[in-house]
Every structure is written in structure tokens, then in C-alpha cells.
Scaffold this active site. Structure first.
Site, PDB file in Angstrom:
ATOM      1  N   ASP A  30     -20.008  -8.019  -6.755  1.00 63.32           N
ATOM      2  CA  ASP A  30     -20.032  -7.666  -5.407  1.00 63.32           C
ATOM      3  C   ASP A  30     -21.017  -6.491  -5.248  1.00 63.32           C
ATOM      4  O   ASP A  30     -21.708  -5.983  -6.170  1.00 63.32           O
ATOM      5  CB  ASP A  30     -18.678  -6.897  -4.864  1.00 63.32           C
ATOM      6  CG  ASP A  30     -18.340  -6.748  -3.555  1.00 63.32           C
ATOM      7  OD1 ASP A  30     -19.151  -7.485  -2.612  1.00 63.32           O
ATOM      8  OD2 ASP A  30     -17.432  -6.109  -3.149  1.00 63.32           O
ATOM      9  N   GLY A  33     -25.125  -7.715  -0.531  1.00 63.52           N
ATOM     10  CA  GLY A  33     -25.646  -7.427   0.788  1.00 63.52           C
ATOM     11  C   GLY A  33     -26.024  -5.982   0.949  1.00 63.52           C
ATOM     12  O   GLY A  33     -27.336  -5.687   1.590  1.00 63.52           O
ATOM     13  N   ARG A  34     -25.286  -5.116   0.374  1.00 63.44           N
ATOM     14  CA  ARG A  34     -25.535  -3.584   0.413  1.00 63.44           C
ATOM     15  C   ARG A  34     -26.662  -3.497  -0.450  1.00 63.44           C
ATOM     16  O   ARG A  34     -27.874  -2.571  -0.043  1.00 63.44           O
ATOM     17  CB  ARG A  34     -24.623  -2.712   0.076  1.00 63.44           C
ATOM     18  CG  ARG A  34     -23.247  -2.626   0.841  1.00 63.44           C
ATOM     19  CD  ARG A  34     -22.071  -2.143   0.334  1.00 63.44           C
ATOM     20  NE  ARG A  34     -21.328  -3.391  -0.337  1.00 63.44           N
ATOM     21  CZ  ARG A  34     -20.458  -3.077  -1.289  1.00 63.44           C
ATOM     22  NH1 ARG A  34     -19.975  -1.893  -1.295  1.00 63.44           N
ATOM     23  NH2 ARG A  34     -19.708  -4.201  -1.551  1.00 63.44           N
ATOM     24  N   ARG A  43     -29.912  -9.860   3.753  1.00 62.64           N
ATOM     25  CA  ARG A  43     -28.938 -10.187   2.615  1.00 62.64           C
ATOM     26  C   ARG A  43     -29.173 -11.355   1.892  1.00 62.64           C
ATOM     27  O   ARG A  43     -28.995 -11.265   0.592  1.00 62.64           O
ATOM     28  CB  ARG A  43     -27.629 -10.376   3.299  1.00 62.64           C
ATOM     29  CG  ARG A  43     -26.909  -9.364   4.319  1.00 62.64           C
ATOM     30  CD  ARG A  43     -25.713  -9.713   4.992  1.00 62.64           C
ATOM     31  NE  ARG A  43     -24.961 -10.083   3.933  1.00 62.64           N
ATOM     32  CZ  ARG A  43     -23.929  -9.446   3.362  1.00 62.64           C
ATOM     33  NH1 ARG A  43     -24.089  -8.132   3.724  1.00 62.64           N
ATOM     34  NH2 ARG A  43     -23.116  -9.717   2.681  1.00 62.64           N
ATOM     35  N   ASN A  78     -15.259 -16.560   2.008  1.00 63.34           N
ATOM     36  CA  ASN A  78     -16.568 -16.428   2.375  1.00 63.34           C
ATOM     37  C   ASN A  78     -17.328 -17.208   3.439  1.00 63.34           C
ATOM     38  O   ASN A  78     -18.331 -17.161   3.834  1.00 63.34           O
ATOM     39  CB  ASN A  78     -17.608 -16.314   1.287  1.00 63.34           C
ATOM     40  CG  ASN A  78     -17.311 -15.045   0.044  1.00 63.34           C
ATOM     41  OD1 ASN A  78     -17.378 -15.086  -0.987  1.00 63.34           O
ATOM     42  ND2 ASN A  78     -17.119 -14.105   0.927  1.00 63.34           N
ATOM     43  N   ARG A 198     -15.033  -5.218 -11.219  1.00 67.18           N
ATOM     44  CA  ARG A 198     -15.625  -5.399 -10.031  1.00 67.18           C
ATOM     45  C   ARG A 198     -16.607  -4.156  -9.642  1.00 67.18           C
ATOM     46  O   ARG A 198     -16.564  -3.142  -9.882  1.00 67.18           O
ATOM     47  CB  ARG A 198     -14.549  -5.142  -8.767  1.00 67.18           C
ATOM     48  CG  ARG A 198     -15.132  -5.383  -7.672  1.00 67.18           C
ATOM     49  CD  ARG A 198     -14.105  -5.459  -6.251  1.00 67.18           C
ATOM     50  NE  ARG A 198     -14.896  -5.996  -5.188  1.00 67.18           N
ATOM     51  CZ  ARG A 198     -14.302  -6.693  -4.180  1.00 67.18           C
ATOM     52  NH1 ARG A 198     -12.835  -7.303  -4.206  1.00 67.18           N
ATOM     53  NH2 ARG A 198     -14.939  -6.971  -3.089  1.00 67.18           N
ATOM     54  N   ILE A 205      -8.963  -6.902  -5.265  1.00 70.14           N
ATOM     55  CA  ILE A 205      -9.093  -7.770  -6.095  1.00 70.14           C
ATOM     56  C   ILE A 205      -9.523  -9.300  -5.284  1.00 70.14           C
ATOM     57  O   ILE A 205      -9.980 -10.121  -5.712  1.00 70.14           O
ATOM     58  CB  ILE A 205      -7.695  -8.088  -6.710  1.00 70.14           C
ATOM     59  CG1 ILE A 205      -7.803  -9.207  -7.937  1.00 70.14           C
ATOM     60  CG2 ILE A 205      -6.591  -8.762  -5.578  1.00 70.14           C
ATOM     61  CD1 ILE A 205      -6.844  -9.021  -8.823  1.00 70.14           C
TER      62      ILE A 205
HETATM   63  C1  IPE Z   1     -15.273 -11.082  -3.179  1.00 66.60           C
HETATM   64  O1  IPE Z   1     -16.319 -10.420  -2.624  1.00 66.60           O
HETATM   65  C2  IPE Z   1     -15.925 -12.730  -3.443  1.00 66.60           C
HETATM   66  C3  IPE Z   1     -17.179 -12.576  -4.236  1.00 66.60           C
HETATM   67  C4  IPE Z   1     -17.356 -11.892  -5.074  1.00 66.60           C
HETATM   68  C5  IPE Z   1     -17.562 -14.047  -4.452  1.00 66.60           C
HETATM   69  P1  IPE Z   1     -16.144 -10.273  -0.923  1.00 66.60           P
HETATM   70  O2  IPE Z   1     -17.368  -9.408  -0.859  1.00 66.60           O
HETATM   71  O3  IPE Z   1     -16.273 -11.457  -0.203  1.00 66.60           O
HETATM   72  O4  IPE Z   1     -14.874  -9.445  -0.607  1.00 66.60           O
HETATM   73  P2  IPE Z   1     -14.309  -8.442   0.561  1.00 66.60           P
HETATM   74  O5  IPE Z   1     -14.652  -9.138   1.584  1.00 66.60           O
HETATM   75  O6  IPE Z   1     -15.208  -7.074   0.215  1.00 66.60           O
HETATM   76  O7  IPE Z   1     -12.967  -8.125  -0.037  1.00 66.60           O
HETATM   77  C1  IPE Z   2     -21.226 -10.630  -3.313  1.00 65.59           C
HETATM   78  O1  IPE Z   2     -21.977  -9.564  -2.363  1.00 65.59           O
HETATM   79  C2  IPE Z   2     -21.750 -11.924  -3.301  1.00 65.59           C
HETATM   80  C3  IPE Z   2     -20.569 -12.651  -2.521  1.00 65.59           C
HETATM   81  C4  IPE Z   2     -19.475 -12.368  -1.864  1.00 65.59           C
HETATM   82  C5  IPE Z   2     -21.125 -14.120  -2.314  1.00 65.59           C
HETATM   83  P1  IPE Z   2     -21.681  -9.321  -0.974  1.00 65.59           P
HETATM   84  O2  IPE Z   2     -22.726 -10.677  -0.289  1.00 65.59           O
HETATM   85  O3  IPE Z   2     -20.186  -9.324  -0.813  1.00 65.59           O
HETATM   86  O4  IPE Z   2     -22.210  -7.993  -0.755  1.00 65.59           O
HETATM   87  P2  IPE Z   2     -21.811  -6.937   0.003  1.00 65.59           P
HETATM   88  O5  IPE Z   2     -20.294  -6.625  -0.227  1.00 65.59           O
HETATM   89  O6  IPE Z   2     -21.741  -7.182   1.660  1.00 65.59           O
HETATM   90  O7  IPE Z   2     -22.700  -5.786  -0.085  1.00 65.59           O
HETATM   91 MG    MG Z   3     -18.717  -7.866  -0.835  1.00 64.92          MG
END
Ligand code: IPE
Ligand code: IPE
Ligand code: MG
Length: 259
Positions: A30, A33-34, A43, A78, A198, A205
Site C-alpha cells: 500500500d 498513490g501517496r 498516481r 479496487n 502492510r 486488513i
Molecule cells: C488494499 O489496498 C489492496 C491492495 C494493496 C491491492 P487499498 O489501498 O485498496 O485499501 P484501502 O482502500 O485503503 O482499505
Molecule cells: C497500493 O497503493 C496499490 C493498490 C491498491 C493497487 P494505493 O494505490 O492504494 O496507494 P495509496 O493508498 O492511495 O497511497
Molecule cells: Mg491504498
């Protein structure tokens, strides 16, 4: 897959022999994006950097004594993201397989994709099938990629499979136990999950391995996924080693004290 192979649902899962480190690590990757946002980038560039972090981590994993790594690449939730981001993520699977499959195959890595395959675009289905087929005979290391995966959905699918077996006279509800139910999950062929990591500081989770992580240790790390690699993995494993897993029992010291 259930750690409990007991016939009775009431019996406690037995603790495995303690070899120290985790054999199976599962990662909620995770923070892509950030990571991108902090750099003023779209992103999508965070996701691309995330693929490089995945490569570094997969490469390092066997050196830490791991036998299996399961990574969460795309959740069933997602799909709620903008179409352009979803298609970027699909494209990255393709790119990962195209650039890394030969090397993974050569290094004896077996690749398995977890999740609802029929929900994926046909070209992605074809690519994941190719990755699995090409590495099916490898046994040095298992890489499981959860893609279009959601644990609740997987549990529902397992329940449906069992219901169909009962309907067709191939199973008896009285025989259902944890081991049998676990064998119907898409994770059934992997070893028990020891550690769930995580990244990005989130502590939830998000519908990942709900059944399988029943007795896993959890380590939450603040590092954003694109910055992940051997060093961060090593820290998580050290944290795991400091934990004491009791599986509902007592630690050795307390057993002695209890006489
Ligand atoms: C969980 O991350 C799914 C993956 C890492 C693929 P998300 O970023 O989608 O989860 P939430 O929305 O913060 O719970
Ligand atoms: C995890 O990074 C990748 C996926 C969920 C596919 P994110 O895309 O959730 O990144 P954040 O949480 O927005 O930073
Ligand atoms: Mg995320």
C-alpha cells in the site's frame, strides 16, 4: 488452507516447530498513490515504482529463508477506482509478466494467481495462465499474486463449491471441518501464512486473507510501498522474530510455572 488439520472444529491449532523466521509472508502493498503525490506525480507513476519494489522484494525473499510470498496486487474493491487507474494496474501485470516471467521461471519460482479470474479482461487471464503454466514445475519458491482477490468473496466461493458438492451427493455436511473448508479456498495450495505486512502506515486488513491470517503475526510499516525492498523486509522479519506465537496455548515459561 488452515493451520488446523484437526478433525474437530473445537480442537486448537497446533504450533509448528519453531524455526525462528517466517516461511510465508503476505504483503498488502500500500501507498503507491501517496508516494506519487508526495513527488507531484500522477498516481500511475507510483504504481510503476511499486512494480520495481515488488521485483526487489521477490528477489530478496529467499535470502531471508522465505518459501512463499503472497502479495496483494488488486482487490475486488479496487474496481471502484477511476477507469484509467484500473487499466494502468492491469497493464502493469502484463508488463511484469512480460519482463520478469523468464527470469522467475529460470530461478525456480512458481507463480500462482489468487482471485476471481473470470472477472479479469481476457488478455490478462491469458497472461496469468501462461505465467502459471510456465512455472508449474518449479519448487524453489512460491510467489502468489492476489489479483482481483477479496477474501470474503473467496470464502463465499468456497461455501458455494461445498454446497454444490452436497447437492451432487459428493459431500456430506457432517464431514465439513476447517481443513476441508480451507482446501476449497484459492490459497489452499500455499503454506500457512506466518506474517502479514502492510505498508504505508494503514492498519487494516482490507479484505485480505481473513481466514488464512487467523494466527498470523501482523507488522505495520510506515514505508510507502514504492520505497520497499530488502531492508524493510528484513526489519519486518526481525519484528516477527521478537514475537511469541502461542496459538491459544501458553509460552514455555508459563507452562513450567503452571507445573
Ligand atoms: C488494499 O489496498 C489492496 C491492495 C494493496 C491491492 P487499498 O489501498 O485498496 O485499501 P484501502 O482502500 O485503503 O482499505
Ligand atoms: C497500493 O497503493 C496499490 C493498490 C491498491 C493497487 P494505493 O494505490 O492504494 O496507494 P495509496 O493508498 O492511495 O497511497
Ligand atoms: Mg491504498
Amino acid at each position: 488452507m488452515s493451520r488446523a488439520s484437526d478433525k474437530s472444529d473445537q480442537a486448537a491449532p497446533s504450533a509448528p516447530e519453531n524455526s525462528g523466521g517466517p516461511k510465508h509472508v503476505a504483503v498488502i502493498m500500500d501507498g503507491n498513490g501517496r508516494w506519487a503525490k508526495a513527488r507531484g506525480m500522477p498516481r500511475t507513476l507510483g504504481h510503476r515504482a511499486g512494480v520495481n519494489a515488488l521485483k526487489r522484494t521477490v528477489e530478496a525473499a529467499p535470502q531471508f529463508g522465505l518459501e512463499c510470498l503472497t502479495v496483494f496486487g488488486f482487490s475486488t474493491e479496487n474496481w471502484r477506482r477511476p477507469v484509467a487507474e484500473v487499466s494502468e494496474l492491469m497493464g502493469l501485470v502484463k508488463l511484469y509478466v512480460q519482463t520478469d516471467l523468464d527470469r522467475l521461471a529460470r530461478e525456480g519460482v512458481r507463480v500462482r494467481i489468487l482471485g476471481r479470474r473470470d472477472g479479469l479482461p481476457p488478455d490478462i487471464q491469458e497472461i496469468v495462465e501462461r505465467a502459471e503454466a510456465k512455472t508449474a514445475h518449479n519448487s524453489n519458491f512460491l510467489l502468489q499474486v492476489a489479483f482481483n482477490y477479496g477474501s470474503r468473496g473467496d470464502i463465499v466461493d468456497a461455501a458455494r463449491k461445498f454446497a454444490i458438492q452436497v447437492r451432487d451427493g459428493k459431500a456430506d455436511p457432517a464431514d465439513l471441518d476447517e481443513a476441508m473448508f480451507g482446501s476449497l479456498l484459492c490459497t489452499a495450495k500455499g503454506p500457512p501464512v506466518d506474517l502479514v505486512i502492510r505498508t504505508s502506515g494503514e492498519r487494516r486488513i482490507s479484505n485480505f486473507l481473513l481466514w488464512e491470517a487467523a494466527y498470523a503475526e501482523f507488522v505495520f510499516q510506515n514505508v510507502l510501498w514504492p520505497d520497499y525492498g530488502p531492508e524493510a523486509l528484513s526489519e519486518a522479519i526481525e519484528e516477527f522474530r521478537r514475537r511469541e506465537r502461542r496459538f491459544g496455548g501458553l509460552d514455555a515459561h508459563d507452562v513450567l510455572a503452571a507445573g
